[in-house]
Design an enzyme around this catalytic site. Structure first.
Site, mmCIF file in Angstrom:
data_model
loop_
_atom_site.group_PDB
_atom_site.id
_atom_site.type_symbol
_atom_site.label_atom_id
_atom_site.label_comp_id
_atom_site.label_asym_id
_atom_site.label_seq_id
_atom_site.Cartn_x
_atom_site.Cartn_y
_atom_site.Cartn_z
ATOM 1 N N HIS A 29 40.254 54.076 40.526
ATOM 2 C CA HIS A 29 40.477 52.916 39.657
ATOM 3 C C HIS A 29 41.889 52.883 39.072
ATOM 4 O O HIS A 29 42.522 51.827 39.015
ATOM 5 C CB HIS A 29 39.432 52.939 38.535
ATOM 6 C CG HIS A 29 39.122 51.604 37.956
ATOM 7 N ND1 HIS A 29 37.895 51.259 37.474
ATOM 8 C CD2 HIS A 29 39.910 50.509 37.768
ATOM 9 C CE1 HIS A 29 37.926 50.020 37.008
ATOM 10 N NE2 HIS A 29 39.141 49.546 37.178
ATOM 11 N N ASP B 35 32.964 42.927 43.962
ATOM 12 C CA ASP B 35 33.776 44.010 43.387
ATOM 13 C C ASP B 35 33.194 44.446 42.044
ATOM 14 O O ASP B 35 33.012 43.627 41.149
ATOM 15 C CB ASP B 35 35.205 43.501 43.157
ATOM 16 C CG ASP B 35 36.103 44.587 42.580
ATOM 17 O OD1 ASP B 35 36.588 45.426 43.368
ATOM 18 O OD2 ASP B 35 36.307 44.615 41.348
HETATM 19 N N1 LIG Z 1 41.198 47.429 39.473
HETATM 20 C C1 LIG Z 1 41.384 47.084 38.220
HETATM 21 O O1 LIG Z 1 41.924 47.843 37.401
HETATM 22 C C2 LIG Z 1 40.950 45.722 37.773
HETATM 23 C C3 LIG Z 1 41.438 45.202 36.567
HETATM 24 C C4 LIG Z 1 41.065 43.915 36.214
HETATM 25 C C5 LIG Z 1 40.219 43.183 37.043
HETATM 26 N N2 LIG Z 1 39.737 43.726 38.201
HETATM 27 C C6 LIG Z 1 38.803 42.975 39.100
HETATM 28 O O2 LIG Z 1 39.292 41.655 39.286
HETATM 29 C C7 LIG Z 1 38.335 40.728 38.791
HETATM 30 C C8 LIG Z 1 39.008 39.483 38.237
HETATM 31 O O3 LIG Z 1 39.876 39.764 37.177
HETATM 32 P P1 LIG Z 1 39.540 39.386 35.658
HETATM 33 O O4 LIG Z 1 38.094 39.551 35.429
HETATM 34 O O5 LIG Z 1 40.506 40.132 34.827
HETATM 35 O O6 LIG Z 1 39.946 37.882 35.486
HETATM 36 P P2 LIG Z 1 40.088 36.520 36.294
HETATM 37 O O7 LIG Z 1 39.179 36.458 37.448
HETATM 38 O O8 LIG Z 1 41.537 36.301 36.484
HETATM 39 O O9 LIG Z 1 39.607 35.515 35.152
HETATM 40 C C9 LIG Z 1 38.314 35.551 34.649
HETATM 41 C C10 LIG Z 1 38.226 34.514 33.541
HETATM 42 O O10 LIG Z 1 38.417 33.200 34.092
HETATM 43 C C11 LIG Z 1 37.290 32.396 33.791
HETATM 44 N N3 LIG Z 1 37.062 31.511 34.954
HETATM 45 C C12 LIG Z 1 36.528 31.824 36.162
HETATM 46 N N4 LIG Z 1 36.499 30.753 36.968
HETATM 47 C C13 LIG Z 1 37.035 29.737 36.266
HETATM 48 C C14 LIG Z 1 37.251 28.379 36.539
HETATM 49 N N5 LIG Z 1 36.924 27.855 37.733
HETATM 50 N N6 LIG Z 1 37.832 27.601 35.577
HETATM 51 C C15 LIG Z 1 38.176 28.132 34.379
HETATM 52 N N7 LIG Z 1 37.987 29.428 34.052
HETATM 53 C C16 LIG Z 1 37.415 30.217 34.980
HETATM 54 C C17 LIG Z 1 36.144 33.356 33.544
HETATM 55 O O11 LIG Z 1 35.210 32.782 32.660
HETATM 56 P P3 LIG Z 1 33.596 32.829 32.845
HETATM 57 O O12 LIG Z 1 33.219 34.152 33.419
HETATM 58 O O13 LIG Z 1 33.122 32.643 31.444
HETATM 59 O O14 LIG Z 1 33.232 31.691 33.742
HETATM 60 C C18 LIG Z 1 36.882 34.509 32.869
HETATM 61 O O15 LIG Z 1 37.100 34.240 31.499
HETATM 62 C C19 LIG Z 1 37.573 41.547 37.752
HETATM 63 O O16 LIG Z 1 36.379 40.931 37.350
HETATM 64 C C20 LIG Z 1 37.414 42.856 38.475
HETATM 65 O O17 LIG Z 1 36.396 42.780 39.454
HETATM 66 C C21 LIG Z 1 40.119 44.968 38.584
#
Ligand SMILES: NC(=O)c1ccc[n+]([C@@H]2O[C@H](COP(=O)([O-])OP(=O)(O)OC[C@H]3O[C@@H](n4cnc5c(N)ncnc54)[C@H](OP(=O)(O)O)[C@@H]3O)[C@@H](O)[C@H]2O)c1
Length: 306
Positions: free
Chosen positions: A111, A48
């Site tokens: 988005h 994604d």
């Molecule tokens: N459509 C939208 O508007 C929208 C909005 C937000 C997000 N998204 C999508 O959803 C994805 C995920 O959401 P998000 O990026 O907000 O956050 P998330 O996946 O909920 O959390 C990411 C955070 O968790 C950490 N992490 C990952 N695996 C871990 C583990 N096993 N143990 C501890 N910490 C861990 C990562 O650190 P490190 O990277 O430093 O390992 C990062 O700081 C986004 O990347 C994006 O692709 C879409």
């Protein structure tokens, strides 16, 4: 050793979507290339990204260099708010395809249900620093996206849409969105939205499943207990809970060991799932991602039930 995820769902287009995908928001261009390669090597087949993440080029390069067949991968990117005018939509797609070095997208999402003034600036602001919105309605933008469906875009969908906005969109849509990608984790289980989407054959993808950067949900006692019980990371428990609910889920990481661990399923029981569900019942809903105030837009229909 636990098993890696193999669960897939079938979208309303008939396409197969692997339930666990790699998120890439805030993955910097210099780190996302390795992250995507590591993920694909670990077995992820769903990636994604979004134009606004500024990393489509590196994501695309990693996809290419992975050597995995394009048909085996499911790639999503997103139309940014400054390209909502119907005349901008196709250009935005072309730009993303070029960045990604791909001939087609598996899924193109709107988005946000928010239109910014069309133009070069990603977040256009007036002299007072206020974000400049455009009167283009998301139903018009969606109609322009419908015209893209074909060889270059296999499916279209939306993101950050509430029930109210989906109901309004469905009145004019010729193509039912394949997906609504929204924030979902135990603090924001969005059960009513899930039910509504199910009834309308719209698949739901969970974003920020770990509560995003430094998400406190990873420290919830129930999550910690289950992580201990299964000898896994708390994040893995949250990802498996999302899969058990039938959603696809996009954990983001740029840390190789986490990318690998996050793709290992935790065999949660119905009792475990109920214990995690109770976090949502026992706490007021908490949203992590809400640009409503900074954009001056009523994204989540203020006052509506979460
Ligand atoms: N459509 C939208 O508007 C929208 C909005 C937000 C997000 N998204 C999508 O959803 C994805 C995920 O959401 P998000 O990026 O907000 O956050 P998330 O996946 O909920 O959390 C990411 C955070 O968790 C950490 N992490 C990952 N695996 C871990 C583990 N096993 N143990 C501890 N910490 C861990 C990562 O650190 P490190 O990277 O430093 O390992 C990062 O700081 C986004 O990347 C994006 O692709 C879409």
């Amino acid at each position: 050793m636990s098993a890696t995820y193999t669960a897939i769902t079938t979208l309303n287009t008939g396409a197969k979507l692997p339930l666990v995908g790699l998120g890439t928001w805030q993955s910097q261009p210099n780190e996302v290339y390795e992250a995507v390669l590591t993920a694909i090597k670990a077995g992820y087949r769903h990636i994604d990204t979004a134009w606004i993440y500024g990393n489509e080029k590196e994501v695309g390069q990693a996809i290419k260099d992975s050597g995995v067949d394009r048909q085996s991968l499911f790639v999503t990117t997103k139309l940014w708010n400054n390209a909502h005018s119907p005349q901008d939509v196709e250009k935005a797609l072309e730009h993303s395809l070029k960045n990604l070095q791909l001939e087609y997208l598996d899924l193109y999402l709107m988005h946000w249900p928010v239109a910014f003034k069309s133009g070069a600036s990603a977040v256009p602001k007036d002299a007072d620093g206020k974000v400049e919105l455009s009167p283009v309605d998301y139903t018009e933008t969606y109609a322009a996206m419908e015209k893209l469906v074909g060889d270059r875009v296999r499916a279209i969908g939306v993101s950050n849409f509430t029930i109210t906005k989906l109901q309004r969109l469905l009145k004019t849509a010729q193509i039912t969105p394949a997906v609504n990608q929204v924030e979902l984790h135990p603090y924001l289980p969005q059960t009513e939205l899930l039910d509504f989407c199910k009834q309308n054959k719209i698949h739901v993808t969970a974003y920020s499943p770990l509560g995003s950067t430094s998400g406190p949900v990873q420290q919830e006692p129930v999550i910690l207990e289950l992580a201990k019980k299964y000898n896994v990371e708390p994040a893995q428990v949250l990802i498996s809970w999302a899969v058990k609910r039938g959603t696809s889920v996009l954990p983001k990481s740029v840390t190789a060991s986490r990318i690998v661990n996050n793709f290992n399923e935790v065999p949660l029981t119905a009792e475990d799932v109920a214990a995690i569900d109770a976090i949502g019942t026992n706490n007021p809903p908490r949203r992590v991602v809400d640009p409503s105030a900074s954009w001056g837009s009523d994204i989540y229909d203020a006052g509506a039930k979460l």
